[in-house]
Scaffold this motif. Sequence first.
Motif, PDB file in Angstrom:
ATOM      1  N   VAL A 334       0.838  -1.203   0.000  1.00 62.02           N
ATOM      2  CA  VAL A 334       0.000   0.000   0.000  1.00 62.02           C
ATOM      3  C   VAL A 334       0.873   1.254   0.000  1.00 62.02           C
ATOM      4  O   VAL A 334       0.602   2.213  -0.752  1.00 62.02           O
ATOM      5  CB  VAL A 334      -0.934   0.011   1.236  1.00 62.02           C
ATOM      6  N   THR A 335       1.930   1.260   0.809  1.00 62.69           N
ATOM      7  CA  THR A 335       2.818   2.421   0.892  1.00 62.69           C
ATOM      8  C   THR A 335       3.482   2.700  -0.447  1.00 62.69           C
ATOM      9  O   THR A 335       3.579   3.858  -0.880  1.00 62.69           O
ATOM     10  CB  THR A 335       3.885   2.198   1.978  1.00 62.69           C
ATOM     11  N   THR A 337       2.317   1.925  -3.385  1.00 60.54           N
ATOM     12  CA  THR A 337       1.281   2.440  -4.277  1.00 60.54           C
ATOM     13  C   THR A 337       1.000   3.908  -3.993  1.00 60.54           C
ATOM     14  O   THR A 337       0.948   4.740  -4.916  1.00 60.54           O
ATOM     15  CB  THR A 337      -0.020   1.628  -4.111  1.00 60.54           C
ATOM     16  N   ALA A 338       0.827   4.248  -2.715  1.00 61.29           N
ATOM     17  CA  ALA A 338       0.535   5.635  -2.334  1.00 61.29           C
ATOM     18  C   ALA A 338       1.678   6.567  -2.747  1.00 61.29           C
ATOM     19  O   ALA A 338       1.437   7.691  -3.228  1.00 61.29           O
ATOM     20  CB  ALA A 338       0.294   5.726  -0.832  1.00 61.29           C
ATOM     21  N   GLU A 341       1.622   6.743  -6.747  1.00 62.81           N
ATOM     22  CA  GLU A 341       0.384   7.325  -7.263  1.00 62.81           C
ATOM     23  C   GLU A 341       0.193   8.770  -6.801  1.00 62.81           C
ATOM     24  O   GLU A 341      -0.548   9.533  -7.430  1.00 62.81           O
ATOM     25  CB  GLU A 341      -0.821   6.478  -6.834  1.00 62.81           C
ATOM     26  N   SER A 342       0.860   9.172  -5.716  1.00 61.99           N
ATOM     27  CA  SER A 342       0.764  10.563  -5.252  1.00 61.99           C
ATOM     28  C   SER A 342       1.488  11.520  -6.189  1.00 61.99           C
ATOM     29  O   SER A 342       1.265  12.740  -6.150  1.00 61.99           O
ATOM     30  CB  SER A 342       1.348  10.685  -3.842  1.00 61.99           C
ATOM     31  N   ALA A 396       4.791  11.062   1.052  1.00 60.68           N
ATOM     32  CA  ALA A 396       3.447  11.007   0.455  1.00 60.68           C
ATOM     33  C   ALA A 396       2.415  11.638   1.385  1.00 60.68           C
ATOM     34  O   ALA A 396       1.443  12.246   0.935  1.00 60.68           O
ATOM     35  CB  ALA A 396       3.065   9.564   0.146  1.00 60.68           C
ATOM     36  N   ALA A 400      -2.647  10.531   2.026  1.00 62.90           N
ATOM     37  CA  ALA A 400      -2.468   9.669   0.856  1.00 62.90           C
ATOM     38  C   ALA A 400      -2.395   8.196   1.269  1.00 62.90           C
ATOM     39  O   ALA A 400      -2.983   7.308   0.620  1.00 62.90           O
ATOM     40  CB  ALA A 400      -1.207  10.069   0.096  1.00 62.90           C
ATOM     41  N   LEU A 401      -1.674   7.920   2.364  1.00 65.91           N
ATOM     42  CA  LEU A 401      -1.588   6.543   2.865  1.00 65.91           C
ATOM     43  C   LEU A 401      -2.962   6.024   3.257  1.00 65.91           C
ATOM     44  O   LEU A 401      -3.341   4.887   2.929  1.00 65.91           O
ATOM     45  CB  LEU A 401      -0.663   6.485   4.081  1.00 65.91           C
ATOM     46  N   GLU A 403      -5.900   7.092   2.280  1.00 65.77           N
ATOM     47  CA  GLU A 403      -6.758   6.943   1.104  1.00 65.77           C
ATOM     48  C   GLU A 403      -6.499   5.620   0.391  1.00 65.77           C
ATOM     49  O   GLU A 403      -7.445   4.891   0.048  1.00 65.77           O
ATOM     50  CB  GLU A 403      -6.513   8.109   0.143  1.00 65.77           C
ATOM     51  N   TRP A 404      -5.231   5.298   0.179  1.00 64.59           N
ATOM     52  CA  TRP A 404      -4.925   4.066  -0.543  1.00 64.59           C
ATOM     53  C   TRP A 404      -5.154   2.812   0.299  1.00 64.59           C
ATOM     54  O   TRP A 404      -5.521   1.760  -0.226  1.00 64.59           O
ATOM     55  CB  TRP A 404      -3.494   4.111  -1.095  1.00 64.59           C
ATOM     56  N   SER A 449       3.226   3.544   7.635  1.00 61.24           N
ATOM     57  CA  SER A 449       3.825   3.170   6.352  1.00 61.24           C
ATOM     58  C   SER A 449       4.523   1.816   6.396  1.00 61.24           C
ATOM     59  O   SER A 449       4.714   1.172   5.360  1.00 61.24           O
ATOM     60  CB  SER A 449       4.816   4.239   5.901  1.00 61.24           C
TER      61      SER A 449
END
Length: 612
Positions: A334-335, A337-338, A341-342, A396, A400-401, A403-404, A449
């Motif tokens: 997830v971290t 990705t965030a 993607e951020s 990030a 953002a963390l 959200e993802w 994270s």
Amino acid sequence: MTVNQPPSLGRKPTPRTVGRNYQSIFVMLFVSIFLVGGMSARLVYLQLLEGNRNQQLADNNRIRLIPKQPVRGNIFDRKGRVLASSRLSHAVYIWPLARKKAEWPETLKLVSKILNIPEGEIEKRLEKAGYNSPSLLRIARGITPAQITAMEEYSNQLEGVEVDIEAVRDYPNGAMAAHVLGYTGELNDEELAKRKSEGYRMGDIVGQMGVEEAFESQLRGEWGGQQVEVDGAGHVLRVLGQKKAKSGKDVQLTLDLDVQKAAEKALGEQKGAIVALNPNTGAVLAMVSRPTFDPNIFSTRITAATWKQLQGKGNPFVNRSMRGFPPASTFKVVTATAGMESGKYSPSTILPTFAALQVGGTAFGEWNHAGFGSIGFVRALAMSSNTFFGQIGRGAGGPALIEWARKYGFGQKTGIELSEEAQGLVADAAWKQKVYKWDWTVGDTVNMSIGQGFTQATPLQVAVMFAVPANGGYRVKPHLLKDNEESKSWRQSLNIKPPTLKVIRQGLREVVAAGTGKALNVPELPPSAGKSGTAEAPPGKSHAWFGAYAPADKPEIVVLAFAEHSGGGGGSVAGPMVREVMEAYFKHNNPGLIPKPKSEAPTSKPKPAARN
């Protein structure tokens, strides 16, 4: 002594004796008229005014209702193998109307002794049903042969008590998949009050957890029964009416018995859970939780001692596949990705790593106490670098963390059919302020994270997370009911950019090929990808996680293993569990994907090469 002589027949009547001879006749006539009149009036009252009521009482004494419980539907695995069915067993019933209320205590005392059931418990059920009830009332299920024999021996003292055959739930594999299948049991008073409007009655058997509860309406069936006329001894004279019981519908699950067996064996007696699912459709192939129980025990009466013994085994009825725990380094998916993607970090980002990352006076240490030099996302995933992903999370940002994490499905129920599922926790600033009265800090973001801190994720949620990179960016909805719907009905796109997915997939593959997941880098498996995790869990030992999918290029299965308070690293403790499950899956479902062993070297000596 004076002797009274009868009057002379020839004596002439006097004024005092006129009519005396007819007095008795008049009295007798008067009494007769009074009695006949009273009886006639009573008959009129009984026949005309109370006729319906008395007819009903007479019918209750000779008409008996014999309910017929439906046979519960079977439960099958995805290949049609039986997971739950029904078997015949003996039950004890009492017929309340057969005895007067004052006659029951002695009978109940004997029944209590034979069946080892408290007399008060039976009496309570009898009172609830009513002493004038014409229906049979079940008071015991699954009685032993010895109890059957005793009931027959004392049958002359047990008027109104019968032993009959009924269908009870049977789980041929014992404790296997117990948390998925659940168990059945008799409705208690509280449950009966809630479900009476649905047609349930006293003594009904219903699903109490798992699939048995989730698909109760399909599995239940419909009651039938007979209305019969009986004589004074309770013998059936004729059948007045009959309704056939309608069996419940069979249910076929997505579970694969071979994969389930392998998962049960892999977890052993270790407290924890294993989940296996199809990453493309969300179909659950296996789900195991420890400690466990044998659902067959609920096919008979559960004593207080048995229940206490079960509860003493560490909450065996809790499905740990659907309970929240710190996800540890598995959360780094997830971290990553965030971060990408951020827009703050490109897929080619290189960052230095350290022995520890200092944030607001707190040191977040690297697990090897040294760091890994300057690395990118792929290497950071392979080596599970805390300081690399701590920097990514800090950059990030917490929002953002969060959200993802929620996009991946954390902090919410997955939607699986089982009611026991917990939603886990994705904490945010509002939550922390409400619970702790403190503001969110950068340290909270860094802790999150690397999968520590407040975050709680279930093994099922983590399995769903691994399905996202496996299937190309879709969050699947795990489900247990097998059907023919297309996979798109069970998943939704997270709209992750292709370069982000590519880097994450490369990193997860590198975990197995050269990182913390080498336990899966074996010739018995096609190339696989995954991620380990080791969660701090004071005051006990750490939790071990490992999630993986295979084949790495075109995944068919995701397996997630969680070992609670096991100590050791996720790769060394949970990794081998995942490997065992995957080996069973490919052996039974797609053996063509297992690499063939290399041919052995020739036994004869090779000829020497020709000189140039």
